[in-house]
Design a protein around this motif. Sequence first.
Motif, PDB file in Angstrom:
ATOM      1  N   ILE A   1       0.841  -1.184   0.000  1.00  0.00           N
ATOM      2  CA  ILE A   1       0.000   0.000   0.000  1.00  0.00           C
ATOM      3  C   ILE A   1       0.883   1.243   0.000  1.00  0.00           C
ATOM      4  N   ARG A   2       0.369   2.295  -0.590  1.00  0.00           N
ATOM      5  CA  ARG A   2       1.042   3.598  -0.567  1.00  0.00           C
ATOM      6  C   ARG A   2       0.318   4.478   0.442  1.00  0.00           C
ATOM      7  N   VAL A   3       1.091   5.061   1.369  1.00  0.00           N
ATOM      8  CA  VAL A   3       0.515   5.864   2.442  1.00  0.00           C
ATOM      9  C   VAL A   3       1.148   7.248   2.455  1.00  0.00           C
ATOM     10  N   ALA A   4       0.308   8.272   2.542  1.00  0.00           N
ATOM     11  CA  ALA A   4       0.770   9.640   2.786  1.00  0.00           C
ATOM     12  C   ALA A   4       0.886   9.817   4.297  1.00  0.00           C
ATOM     13  N   ILE A   5       2.110   9.917   4.791  1.00  0.00           N
ATOM     14  CA  ILE A   5       2.350  10.029   6.229  1.00  0.00           C
ATOM     15  C   ILE A   5       2.065  11.462   6.689  1.00  0.00           C
ATOM     16  N   LYS A   6       1.271  11.573   7.728  1.00  0.00           N
ATOM     17  CA  LYS A   6       0.869  12.883   8.249  1.00  0.00           C
ATOM     18  C   LYS A   6       1.471  13.221   9.606  1.00  0.00           C
TER      19      LYS A   6
ATOM     20  N   GLY B   1      -1.213   7.976   8.758  1.00  0.00           N
ATOM     21  CA  GLY B   1      -1.557   8.745   7.569  1.00  0.00           C
ATOM     22  C   GLY B   1      -2.733   8.153   6.816  1.00  0.00           C
ATOM     23  N   ILE B   2      -2.770   8.432   5.524  1.00  0.00           N
ATOM     24  CA  ILE B   2      -3.910   8.086   4.673  1.00  0.00           C
ATOM     25  C   ILE B   2      -3.444   7.172   3.541  1.00  0.00           C
ATOM     26  N   VAL B   3      -4.175   6.085   3.325  1.00  0.00           N
ATOM     27  CA  VAL B   3      -3.889   5.200   2.195  1.00  0.00           C
ATOM     28  C   VAL B   3      -4.232   5.932   0.900  1.00  0.00           C
ATOM     29  N   GLU B   4      -3.251   6.040   0.009  1.00  0.00           N
ATOM     30  CA  GLU B   4      -3.489   6.694  -1.279  1.00  0.00           C
ATOM     31  C   GLU B   4      -3.809   5.700  -2.396  1.00  0.00           C
ATOM     32  N   GLU B   5      -3.197   4.509  -2.300  1.00  0.00           N
ATOM     33  CA  GLU B   5      -3.404   3.509  -3.343  1.00  0.00           C
ATOM     34  C   GLU B   5      -3.029   2.137  -2.779  1.00  0.00           C
ATOM     35  N   VAL B   6      -3.731   1.094  -3.228  1.00  0.00           N
ATOM     36  CA  VAL B   6      -3.406  -0.268  -2.818  1.00  0.00           C
ATOM     37  C   VAL B   6      -2.956  -1.071  -4.027  1.00  0.00           C
ATOM     38  N   GLY B   7      -2.037  -2.012  -3.775  1.00  0.00           N
ATOM     39  CA  GLY B   7      -1.532  -2.851  -4.842  1.00  0.00           C
ATOM     40  C   GLY B   7      -2.385  -4.088  -5.060  1.00  0.00           C
ATOM     41  N   GLU B   8      -2.003  -4.860  -6.029  1.00  0.00           N
ATOM     42  CA  GLU B   8      -2.708  -6.085  -6.389  1.00  0.00           C
ATOM     43  C   GLU B   8      -2.798  -7.030  -5.188  1.00  0.00           C
ATOM     44  N   GLY B   9      -3.986  -7.576  -4.974  1.00  0.00           N
ATOM     45  CA  GLY B   9      -4.182  -8.558  -3.916  1.00  0.00           C
ATOM     46  C   GLY B   9      -4.461  -7.996  -2.542  1.00  0.00           C
ATOM     47  N   VAL B  10      -4.425  -6.700  -2.381  1.00  0.00           N
ATOM     48  CA  VAL B  10      -4.685  -6.096  -1.070  1.00  0.00           C
ATOM     49  C   VAL B  10      -6.187  -5.937  -0.874  1.00  0.00           C
ATOM     50  N   GLU B  11      -6.696  -6.569   0.162  1.00  0.00           N
ATOM     51  CA  GLU B  11      -8.125  -6.500   0.453  1.00  0.00           C
ATOM     52  C   GLU B  11      -8.440  -5.834   1.784  1.00  0.00           C
ATOM     53  N   ALA B  12      -7.438  -5.763   2.659  1.00  0.00           N
ATOM     54  CA  ALA B  12      -7.680  -5.231   4.011  1.00  0.00           C
ATOM     55  C   ALA B  12      -7.807  -3.716   4.037  1.00  0.00           C
ATOM     56  N   PHE B  13      -7.259  -3.039   3.013  1.00  0.00           N
ATOM     57  CA  PHE B  13      -7.274  -1.578   2.987  1.00  0.00           C
ATOM     58  C   PHE B  13      -7.833  -1.076   1.660  1.00  0.00           C
ATOM     59  N   LYS B  14      -8.315   0.156   1.698  1.00  0.00           N
ATOM     60  CA  LYS B  14      -8.725   0.829   0.466  1.00  0.00           C
ATOM     61  C   LYS B  14      -8.321   2.292   0.539  1.00  0.00           C
ATOM     62  N   ALA B  15      -8.231   2.921  -0.608  1.00  0.00           N
ATOM     63  CA  ALA B  15      -7.798   4.316  -0.669  1.00  0.00           C
ATOM     64  C   ALA B  15      -8.706   5.192   0.191  1.00  0.00           C
ATOM     65  N   GLY B  16      -8.076   6.122   0.916  1.00  0.00           N
ATOM     66  CA  GLY B  16      -8.806   7.054   1.761  1.00  0.00           C
ATOM     67  C   GLY B  16      -8.888   6.658   3.217  1.00  0.00           C
ATOM     68  N   GLU B  17      -8.545   5.404   3.528  1.00  0.00           N
ATOM     69  CA  GLU B  17      -8.626   4.966   4.917  1.00  0.00           C
ATOM     70  C   GLU B  17      -7.434   5.480   5.724  1.00  0.00           C
ATOM     71  N   HIS B  18      -7.668   5.672   7.024  1.00  0.00           N
ATOM     72  CA  HIS B  18      -6.625   6.136   7.935  1.00  0.00           C
ATOM     73  C   HIS B  18      -5.935   4.928   8.555  1.00  0.00           C
ATOM     74  N   VAL B  19      -4.619   4.955   8.564  1.00  0.00           N
ATOM     75  CA  VAL B  19      -3.832   3.809   9.035  1.00  0.00           C
ATOM     76  C   VAL B  19      -2.710   4.272   9.954  1.00  0.00           C
ATOM     77  N   VAL B  20      -2.139   3.288  10.679  1.00  0.00           N
ATOM     78  CA  VAL B  20      -1.005   3.549  11.558  1.00  0.00           C
ATOM     79  C   VAL B  20      -0.028   2.391  11.398  1.00  0.00           C
ATOM     80  N   SER B  21       1.262   2.695  11.467  1.00  0.00           N
ATOM     81  CA  SER B  21       2.305   1.713  11.173  1.00  0.00           C
ATOM     82  C   SER B  21       2.444   0.662  12.261  1.00  0.00           C
ATOM     83  N   THR B  22       3.112  -0.445  11.930  1.00  0.00           N
ATOM     84  CA  THR B  22       3.438  -1.488  12.900  1.00  0.00           C
ATOM     85  C   THR B  22       4.943  -1.492  13.146  1.00  0.00           C
ATOM     86  N   PHE B  23       5.339  -1.817  14.373  1.00  0.00           N
ATOM     87  CA  PHE B  23       6.752  -1.815  14.760  1.00  0.00           C
ATOM     88  C   PHE B  23       7.478  -3.044  14.218  1.00  0.00           C
TER      89      PHE B  23
END
Length: 337
Positions: A31-36, A66-88
């Motif tokens: 996934i591509r994320v714009a970090i805020k 930040g915000i998901v800007e785009e998801v790659g092939e096979g990604v079902e858990a996220f969609k563009a526009g959703e708010h996400v947070v990273s994992t350690f």
Amino acid sequence: MKAIQLKAPGGLDNIIVSDIDDPGRPGKGEIRVAIKASSLNFHDLIVATGQFPTEDGRILLSDGAGIVEEVGEGVEAFKAGEHVVSTFFPNWLAGKPVPAVGGFAHTPGDGVDGMASEYVVRSENAFTHAPKGWSHTESATITTSALTAWRALVTDGHLKAGETVLVQGTGGVSVAALQIAKAMGAKVIATSSSDEKLAFVRELGADETINYRTTPAWGDKVLELTQGFGVDHVVEVGGPATLNESLKSIKVGGHIAQIGILSGDEAALSVLSLLAKQVQIKGVIVASRQDQCDFVKALEIMNKKPVIDRVFKYEELGEAFSYQQSGAHVGKICVEW
């Protein structure tokens, strides 16, 4: 795009703002994320100062929201526009720790480039959804310190209502542990060297407070406050300088979550106290991705927003680390673009 990098050999003067190539579009499973926003942790600080050496030019910070800007092939858990947070630990999906998480080879801001970047493209496992209704800055406090507190008390500690928790100081882990414990119906004893900070944690719900500077044998005071029984859980962040007092404070059969190394990494442990208390001491470094998903769900129900002391700009990251070193903060220090 802009990113905040660390030049070798480390040190706050070697933190630079760079113009680097955009990571582009996500590939399969990415996934591509714009970090805020990001938050600062002790681990980030010791990487930045060079105590934990990393590669020249490393992009800093483990936490990012930040915000998901785009998801790659096979990604079902996220969609563009959703708010996400990273994992350690993006490679630790669930269950007990595995050899792959024995170090920091895959940890953002240490073994791999971190979240101090305008955009990132990562595996979908490198993120979870953020709590609904939280700002990006609030969500950025989850990844490292708050999730560590959750694992210490809930995943590993199996905290129950009516138990007593001891938290040390007023940093991110300790304040999050206080909030989690109170939300779950536990009692909390908090320590600090500052009466002003102790007054603040009482406002957050701490039932008892101890100034460890004026009461250096604070383990005895904990026993007094618990009618001689001791506490059920200690969220231990001090390390060598506090561990033996923590052993004094814990009840027979209690649980110490060893998290911090604020006073170093080699302790002279009282084995007799360890045996007499029949205590469990468990080392804790953050948690799995599934733990983070569970924690996010709990946060949405608990409605406990994080305590954010101060917010800097990413370009002021060196100044933010200096403020962290001063120890003046209560809760989290964050950065935003």
